[in-house]
Design a protein around this motif. Structure first.
Motif, PDB file in Angstrom:
ATOM      1  N   SER A 219       0.814  -1.222   0.000  1.00 27.51           N
ATOM      2  CA  SER A 219       0.000   0.000   0.000  1.00 27.51           C
ATOM      3  C   SER A 219       0.843   1.265   0.000  1.00 27.51           C
ATOM      4  N   VAL A 220       2.095   1.154   0.403  1.00 22.41           N
ATOM      5  CA  VAL A 220       2.981   2.329   0.411  1.00 22.41           C
ATOM      6  C   VAL A 220       3.369   2.730  -1.014  1.00 22.41           C
ATOM      7  N   VAL A 221       3.338   1.769  -1.953  1.00 20.99           N
ATOM      8  CA  VAL A 221       3.760   2.048  -3.331  1.00 20.99           C
ATOM      9  C   VAL A 221       2.866   3.087  -4.013  1.00 20.99           C
ATOM     10  N   PRO A 222       1.546   2.872  -4.086  1.00 15.16           N
ATOM     11  CA  PRO A 222       0.728   3.923  -4.718  1.00 15.16           C
ATOM     12  C   PRO A 222       0.762   5.246  -3.956  1.00 15.16           C
ATOM     13  N   LEU A 223       0.964   5.185  -2.651  1.00 10.59           N
ATOM     14  CA  LEU A 223       1.070   6.421  -1.878  1.00 10.59           C
ATOM     15  C   LEU A 223       2.293   7.213  -2.316  1.00 10.59           C
ATOM     16  N   GLY A 224       3.411   6.514  -2.492  1.00 16.97           N
ATOM     17  CA  GLY A 224       4.623   7.195  -2.937  1.00 16.97           C
ATOM     18  C   GLY A 224       4.469   7.800  -4.318  1.00 16.97           C
ATOM     19  N   PHE A 225       3.864   7.039  -5.243  1.00 15.85           N
ATOM     20  CA  PHE A 225       3.664   7.570  -6.594  1.00 15.85           C
ATOM     21  C   PHE A 225       2.652   8.715  -6.601  1.00 15.85           C
ATOM     22  N   ALA A 226       1.658   8.647  -5.710  1.00 21.25           N
ATOM     23  CA  ALA A 226       0.680   9.730  -5.625  1.00 21.25           C
ATOM     24  C   ALA A 226       1.357  11.037  -5.220  1.00 21.25           C
ATOM     25  N   PHE A 227       2.287  10.953  -4.290  1.00 19.50           N
ATOM     26  CA  PHE A 227       3.054  12.150  -3.914  1.00 19.50           C
ATOM     27  C   PHE A 227       3.893  12.640  -5.088  1.00 19.50           C
ATOM     28  N   HIS A 228       4.435  11.686  -5.844  1.00 16.02           N
ATOM     29  CA  HIS A 228       5.240  12.067  -7.005  1.00 16.02           C
ATOM     30  C   HIS A 228       4.388  12.813  -8.031  1.00 16.02           C
ATOM     31  N   LEU A 229       3.141  12.366  -8.225  1.00 15.64           N
ATOM     32  CA  LEU A 229       2.244  13.018  -9.188  1.00 15.64           C
ATOM     33  C   LEU A 229       1.586  14.275  -8.626  1.00 15.64           C
ATOM     34  N   ARG A 230       1.694  14.459  -7.298  1.00 16.77           N
ATOM     35  CA  ARG A 230       1.068  15.590  -6.614  1.00 16.77           C
ATOM     36  C   ARG A 230      -0.439  15.625  -6.847  1.00 16.77           C
ATOM     37  N   SER A 231      -1.012  14.435  -6.819  1.00 10.27           N
ATOM     38  CA  SER A 231      -2.457  14.308  -6.979  1.00 10.27           C
ATOM     39  C   SER A 231      -3.066  14.205  -5.586  1.00 10.27           C
ATOM     40  N   TRP A 232      -3.623  15.303  -5.090  1.00  8.65           N
ATOM     41  CA  TRP A 232      -4.069  15.341  -3.700  1.00  8.65           C
ATOM     42  C   TRP A 232      -5.243  14.404  -3.409  1.00  8.65           C
ATOM     43  N   PRO A 233      -6.218  14.252  -4.280  1.00  3.59           N
ATOM     44  CA  PRO A 233      -7.265  13.248  -4.003  1.00  3.59           C
ATOM     45  C   PRO A 233      -6.678  11.831  -3.912  1.00  3.59           C
ATOM     46  N   LEU A 234      -5.740  11.519  -4.805  1.00  4.12           N
ATOM     47  CA  LEU A 234      -5.118  10.198  -4.781  1.00  4.12           C
ATOM     48  C   LEU A 234      -4.265  10.035  -3.526  1.00  4.12           C
ATOM     49  N   ILE A 235      -3.564  11.095  -3.135  1.00  2.00           N
ATOM     50  CA  ILE A 235      -2.766  11.045  -1.899  1.00  2.00           C
ATOM     51  C   ILE A 235      -3.663  10.761  -0.704  1.00  2.00           C
ATOM     52  N   ALA A 236      -4.786  11.440  -0.619  1.00  2.00           N
ATOM     53  CA  ALA A 236      -5.699  11.258   0.516  1.00  2.00           C
ATOM     54  C   ALA A 236      -6.235   9.830   0.565  1.00  2.00           C
ATOM     55  N   ALA A 237      -6.628   9.305  -0.598  1.00  2.00           N
ATOM     56  CA  ALA A 237      -7.175   7.944  -0.640  1.00  2.00           C
ATOM     57  C   ALA A 237      -6.111   6.919  -0.294  1.00  2.00           C
ATOM     58  N   ALA A 238      -4.922   7.062  -0.882  1.00  2.00           N
ATOM     59  CA  ALA A 238      -3.842   6.102  -0.627  1.00  2.00           C
ATOM     60  C   ALA A 238      -3.385   6.165   0.825  1.00  2.00           C
ATOM     61  N   LEU A 239      -3.339   7.373   1.395  1.00  2.00           N
ATOM     62  CA  LEU A 239      -2.930   7.523   2.788  1.00  2.00           C
ATOM     63  C   LEU A 239      -3.955   6.864   3.715  1.00  2.00           C
ATOM     64  N   ALA A 240      -5.229   6.994   3.394  1.00  2.00           N
ATOM     65  CA  ALA A 240      -6.273   6.365   4.213  1.00  2.00           C
ATOM     66  C   ALA A 240      -6.125   4.841   4.195  1.00  2.00           C
ATOM     67  N   VAL A 241      -5.818   4.297   3.028  1.00  2.00           N
ATOM     68  CA  VAL A 241      -5.647   2.847   2.915  1.00  2.00           C
ATOM     69  C   VAL A 241      -4.422   2.388   3.706  1.00  2.00           C
ATOM     70  N   THR A 242      -3.321   3.099   3.576  1.00  2.00           N
ATOM     71  CA  THR A 242      -2.105   2.738   4.316  1.00  2.00           C
ATOM     72  C   THR A 242      -2.347   2.809   5.819  1.00  2.00           C
ATOM     73  N   CYS A 243      -3.071   3.826   6.261  1.00  2.00           N
ATOM     74  CA  CYS A 243      -3.370   3.935   7.698  1.00  2.00           C
ATOM     75  C   CYS A 243      -4.262   2.797   8.167  1.00  2.00           C
ATOM     76  N   ALA A 244      -5.210   2.374   7.320  1.00  2.00           N
ATOM     77  CA  ALA A 244      -6.086   1.259   7.681  1.00  2.00           C
ATOM     78  C   ALA A 244      -5.271  -0.018   7.868  1.00  2.00           C
ATOM     79  N   PHE A 245      -4.341  -0.266   6.974  1.00  2.00           N
ATOM     80  CA  PHE A 245      -3.466  -1.431   7.116  1.00  2.00           C
ATOM     81  C   PHE A 245      -2.591  -1.296   8.365  1.00  2.00           C
ATOM     82  N   ALA A 246      -2.119  -0.088   8.618  1.00  2.00           N
ATOM     83  CA  ALA A 246      -1.258   0.118   9.788  1.00  2.00           C
ATOM     84  C   ALA A 246      -1.981  -0.233  11.077  1.00  2.00           C
ATOM     85  N   VAL A 247      -3.252   0.109  11.156  1.00  2.00           N
ATOM     86  CA  VAL A 247      -4.042  -0.223  12.348  1.00  2.00           C
ATOM     87  C   VAL A 247      -4.036  -1.725  12.591  1.00  2.00           C
TER      88      VAL A 247
END
Length: 319
Positions: free
Chosen positions: A48-76
């Motif tokens: 899940s960290v992979v799309p989050l990293g690429f989302a930051f690279h693309l500076r796509s804020w909706p994608l960053i928010a969605a990917a970050l939410a997924v990574t946090c869910a897995f972290a829990v």
């Protein structure tokens, strides 16, 4: 154009991983395929960290928010396994419990006896323990090292045994019989420690959530295990389940603690290590569950040649 395609691929990855995380956190377990797939949740969490990293690279804020939410869910779900917990106050006898699945007794008897000599367990749970294996290890001195024993006769995967440094007796625990004669069986016993303190020990061997009859046997074999209760109780062996399986978490919630999880070693994988491709992803299906009143001093996994499981060795302090 390339940026648009890349964004679409990332959204698909995030959506798929979001479904995985949501299903895992919901506790709903569709039978067969998901009961296997959910075991690999720690790998999905890392992915899940992979799309989050690429989302930051693309500076796509909706994608960053969605990917970050997924990574946090897995972290829990996953991160707490790597964080050590505290222990209840306990100043009673110390008990070293070792458990190993012998892969149809493929482990060489001298290797097993040498491992016991080196690691000095007080209680040894053996799964997939055949009559021939019993003859050989006792000839080599296992019964001198651990003179008390209770053996459940069986061949291939159905046999089990508990060997102990301290007196053992059969335990009258409410463990339901497996639905099929060929299936693995749990073996309960009561160990009497110096000073007269007693603890119930169960050598656990649950069915695997694989094809055919084993799928039906799997969840019921976990639910057949006794919940934590007034007597001090320790379950150790091959649960064929990870901490990502709701059925195992439900058992723990009755009043147990998982020794690997408590010591921050919940990501120590235990299967498969023999006759499998080296890069095949490993999972943690061997556990030691101890009554929450018991302090867990240490937990480790051990390589035992010629079995696909890692052995577990846990040092417990009773209250």
């Amino acid at each position: 154009m390339r940026r648009r395609v890349g964004g679409a691929v990332l959204w698909l990855m995030v959506a798929g991983l979001a479904g995985w995380a949501g299903l895992r956190l919901s506790g709903w377990e569709p039978k067969f395929l998901w009961s296997q797939l959910v075991s690999f949740t720690p790998y999905a969490a890392a992915l899940s960290v992979v799309p989050l990293g690429f989302a930051f690279h693309l500076r796509s804020w909706p994608l960053i928010a969605a990917a970050l939410a997924v990574t946090c869910a897995f972290a829990v779900a996953v991160v707490p396994r790597a964080v050590p917990e505290g222990n209840p106050p306990a100043a009673g006898p110390v008990l070293r419990v070792m458990a190993v699945n012998l892969l149809h007794s493929s482990v060489l008897p001298p290797v097993l006896v040498e491992t016991v000599q080196r690691e000095r367990p007080d209680v040894l749970n053996l799964l997939e323990f055949t009559g021939l294996m019993r003859e050989r290890v006792e000839e080599l001195g296992l019964a001198r090292l651990l003179p008390y024993r209770i053996v459940l006769p069986g061949e291939d995967s159905s046999g089990a045994a508990i060997y102990s440094r301290y007196p053992l007796r059969a335990a009258d625990l409410p463990i339901a019989a497996p639905p099929f004669e060929e299936s693995p069986r749990h073996l309960p016993a009561v160990v009497t420690l110096p000073g007269g303190r007693e603890a119930e020990i169960v050598a656990v061997h649950a069915c695997a959530p694989s094809e055919g009859w084993r799928t039906a046997c799997w969840a019921s074999s976990i639910r057949a295990l006794p919940p934590a209760a007034a007597p001090l109780r320790i379950l150790a062996g091959d649960f064929n389940s990870t901490l990502d399986h709701a059925v195992l978490r439900d058992l723990i919630a009755t009043g147990y603690r998982d020794a690997a999880d408590v010591t921050g070693k919940g990501l120590s994988m235990t299967w498969p290590y023999y006759e499998q491709p080296r890069l095949f992803p490993k999972v943690a299906i061997d556990h030691v569950l101890a009554d929450r009143r018991i302090a867990i001093r240490s937990f480790q996994t051990l390589r035992v040649p010629r079995t696909d499981h890692r052995a577990t060795l846990t040092e417990l302090v009773l209250p």
